[in-house]
Design a protein around this motif. Structure first.
Motif, mmCIF file in Angstrom:
data_model
loop_
_atom_site.group_PDB
_atom_site.id
_atom_site.type_symbol
_atom_site.label_atom_id
_atom_site.label_comp_id
_atom_site.label_asym_id
_atom_site.label_seq_id
_atom_site.Cartn_x
_atom_site.Cartn_y
_atom_site.Cartn_z
ATOM 1 N N UNK A 246 0.825 -1.203 0.000
ATOM 2 C CA UNK A 246 0.000 0.000 0.000
ATOM 3 C C UNK A 246 0.863 1.258 0.000
ATOM 4 N N UNK A 247 1.912 1.259 0.807
ATOM 5 C CA UNK A 247 2.813 2.403 0.819
ATOM 6 C C UNK A 247 3.530 2.568 -0.511
ATOM 7 N N UNK A 248 3.918 1.447 -1.113
ATOM 8 C CA UNK A 248 4.609 1.513 -2.398
ATOM 9 C C UNK A 248 3.706 2.109 -3.475
ATOM 10 N N UNK B 153 2.490 16.858 -0.797
ATOM 11 C CA UNK B 153 2.141 15.744 -1.683
ATOM 12 C C UNK B 153 1.745 14.514 -0.888
ATOM 13 N N UNK B 154 2.501 14.209 0.150
ATOM 14 C CA UNK B 154 2.211 13.031 0.958
ATOM 15 C C UNK B 154 0.904 13.201 1.712
ATOM 16 N N UNK B 155 0.609 14.419 2.155
ATOM 17 C CA UNK B 155 -0.675 14.668 2.805
ATOM 18 C C UNK B 155 -1.826 14.493 1.821
ATOM 19 N N UNK B 156 -1.646 14.994 0.602
ATOM 20 C CA UNK B 156 -2.737 14.961 -0.378
ATOM 21 C C UNK B 156 -3.051 13.549 -0.830
ATOM 22 N N UNK C 41 -2.197 3.567 0.778
ATOM 23 C CA UNK C 41 -2.274 3.656 2.236
ATOM 24 C C UNK C 41 -3.528 4.415 2.673
ATOM 25 N N UNK C 42 -3.978 5.376 1.862
ATOM 26 C CA UNK C 42 -5.208 6.085 2.204
ATOM 27 C C UNK C 42 -6.416 5.171 2.161
ATOM 28 N N UNK C 43 -6.495 4.345 1.120
ATOM 29 C CA UNK C 43 -7.601 3.384 1.031
ATOM 30 C C UNK C 43 -7.521 2.368 2.167
ATOM 31 N N UNK C 44 -6.310 1.938 2.534
ATOM 32 C CA UNK C 44 -6.155 0.976 3.633
ATOM 33 C C UNK C 44 -6.729 1.558 4.923
ATOM 34 N N UNK D 199 -1.111 4.847 10.462
ATOM 35 C CA UNK D 199 -0.755 6.251 10.677
ATOM 36 C C UNK D 199 0.703 6.397 11.101
ATOM 37 N N UNK D 200 1.182 5.462 11.903
ATOM 38 C CA UNK D 200 2.593 5.501 12.292
ATOM 39 C C UNK D 200 3.485 5.323 11.064
ATOM 40 N N UNK D 201 3.114 4.382 10.185
ATOM 41 C CA UNK D 201 3.870 4.184 8.950
ATOM 42 C C UNK D 201 3.826 5.436 8.078
ATOM 43 N N UNK D 202 2.665 6.066 7.988
ATOM 44 C CA UNK D 202 2.530 7.284 7.180
ATOM 45 C C UNK D 202 3.464 8.374 7.707
ATOM 46 N N UNK D 203 3.492 8.536 9.024
ATOM 47 C CA UNK D 203 4.374 9.544 9.604
ATOM 48 C C UNK D 203 5.844 9.246 9.360
ATOM 49 N N UNK D 204 6.236 7.984 9.485
ATOM 50 C CA UNK D 204 7.636 7.625 9.274
ATOM 51 C C UNK D 204 8.056 7.842 7.816
ATOM 52 N N UNK D 205 7.187 7.454 6.875
ATOM 53 C CA UNK D 205 7.515 7.659 5.465
ATOM 54 C C UNK D 205 7.593 9.149 5.144
ATOM 55 N N UNK D 206 6.680 9.932 5.669
ATOM 56 C CA UNK D 206 6.742 11.374 5.461
ATOM 57 C C UNK D 206 8.013 11.986 6.018
ATOM 58 N N UNK D 207 8.440 11.513 7.173
ATOM 59 C CA UNK D 207 9.692 12.003 7.757
ATOM 60 C C UNK D 207 10.886 11.648 6.878
ATOM 61 N N UNK D 208 10.905 10.426 6.352
ATOM 62 C CA UNK D 208 12.014 10.004 5.487
ATOM 63 C C UNK D 208 12.052 10.833 4.207
ATOM 64 N N UNK D 209 10.894 11.076 3.607
ATOM 65 C CA UNK D 209 10.849 11.892 2.392
ATOM 66 C C UNK D 209 11.365 13.302 2.660
ATOM 67 N N UNK D 210 10.958 13.879 3.766
ATOM 68 C CA UNK D 210 11.432 15.218 4.129
ATOM 69 C C UNK D 210 12.937 15.239 4.314
#
Length: 298
Positions: free
Chosen positions: A103-105, A234-237, A250-253, A270-281
């Protein structure tokens, strides 16, 4: 009668000099701790505060949600309920029954396409606005109006235009991330020192040479600031858009877990979403630091 020659053995006496002090060079064994300790202290100073804060937050969460009648599960229950999801994020049973990795991919693929388009278009349009006063007067009011439209408000219009969820989600990412890139690029171009422009005139640089050697390097800190803001938006949208368009993501999940009353799975996602967003930043910040030689704030 000649007298015998008298000879005297004269020994040259060399005055004694004080011995030079012998400096003891530190051995490798003694020098190594002196270098390692500052590194360890710096690492501890960086890691310890967030780890302590995280531990306190988890403890407060556990205590607040452990009572009867609590609407949210405590961390211990999240681990027990969603352990299979945490331990094996790569499972794929077909269809939408997949692990969080897939889902994240899928979400990241949409983000990368939309974000790349926003970066290219944003830098080009921002350069035009920064270089041309007429372009700034004509486009800036329109952009100021369009950038205040919420990202999800564009989704129905994009669905009507593309009639497919995939390009619609990419368009929402693009329209969300392009504005900070345009604005920051334009500001960076307009703030190029006049001395740089004078040097370009003296050297008689053509447009391509001026852009490559003066304009882009001088505006790079502003450009990367816009790119850094854009990747977060972008990650928020995409998470919000995928809740509406469905499919793998991940949004559909998260939305599907809500419909199934799997609150623990939502928290893990949500924890995964936050970690991926942090890595992208951090990746954009690292790229900006290497390209601008540390002139961009991380």
């Amino acid at each position: 009668m000649s007298l015998p020659a008298v000879t005297h053995d004269v020994q040259a006496v060399t005055p004694l000099r004080p011995a030079a002090p012998v400096l003891a060079l530190p051995s490798k064994a003694s020098a190594r701790p002196s270098r390692v300790m500052p590194v360890l202290r710096g690492a501890v100073a960086r890691i310890a505060p967030p780890m302590i804060t995280l531990a306190v937050l988890v403890l407060v969460w556990e205590l607040a949600c452990s009572s009867e009648g609590a609407s949210l599960p405590p961390p211990s229950q999240v681990l027990s309920d969603s352990w299979e999801l945490i331990a094996d994020p790569f499972f794929d049973r077909g269809g939408l029954d997949r692990g969080l990795f897939w889902h994240l991919l899928a979400s990241l693929q949409r983000v990368m396409v939309g974000y790349a388009l926003a970066a290219v278009v944003g830098v080009a349009v921002g350069t035009l606005i920064g270089q041309s006063t007429w372009a700034m007067r004509g486009l800036d009011p329109i952009f100021q109006v369009l950038r205040t439209v919420p990202p999800l408000a564009w989704l129905p219009l994009s669905l009507a235009a593309f009639r497919d969820g995939e390009p619609s989600a990419i368009f929402v990412i693009f329209i969300t991330a392009v504005w900070p890139v345009v604005i920051n690029t334009a500001v960076g171009i307009r703030n190029i020192p006049e001395d740089y422009r004078n040097v370009a005139r003296v050297l008689r640089l053509n447009a391509l040479e001026y852009a490559a050697k003066i304009m882009i390097p001088a505006a790079a800190p502003y450009i990367f600031t816009g790119l850094k803001i854009g990747i977060g938006l972008s990650w928020l949208a995409i998470v919000a858009a995928e809740m509406l368009i469905g499919g793998v993501g991940i949004g559909f999940f998260i939305w599907d877990a809500w419909n199934s009353s799997l609150i623990s799975d939502i928290i893990v996602a949500l924890i995964y979403v936050g970690l991926v967003g942090f890595v992208l930043d951090r990746l954009i910040a690292l790229l900006a630091h290497s390209v601008t030689r540390g002139t961009t704030a991380s």
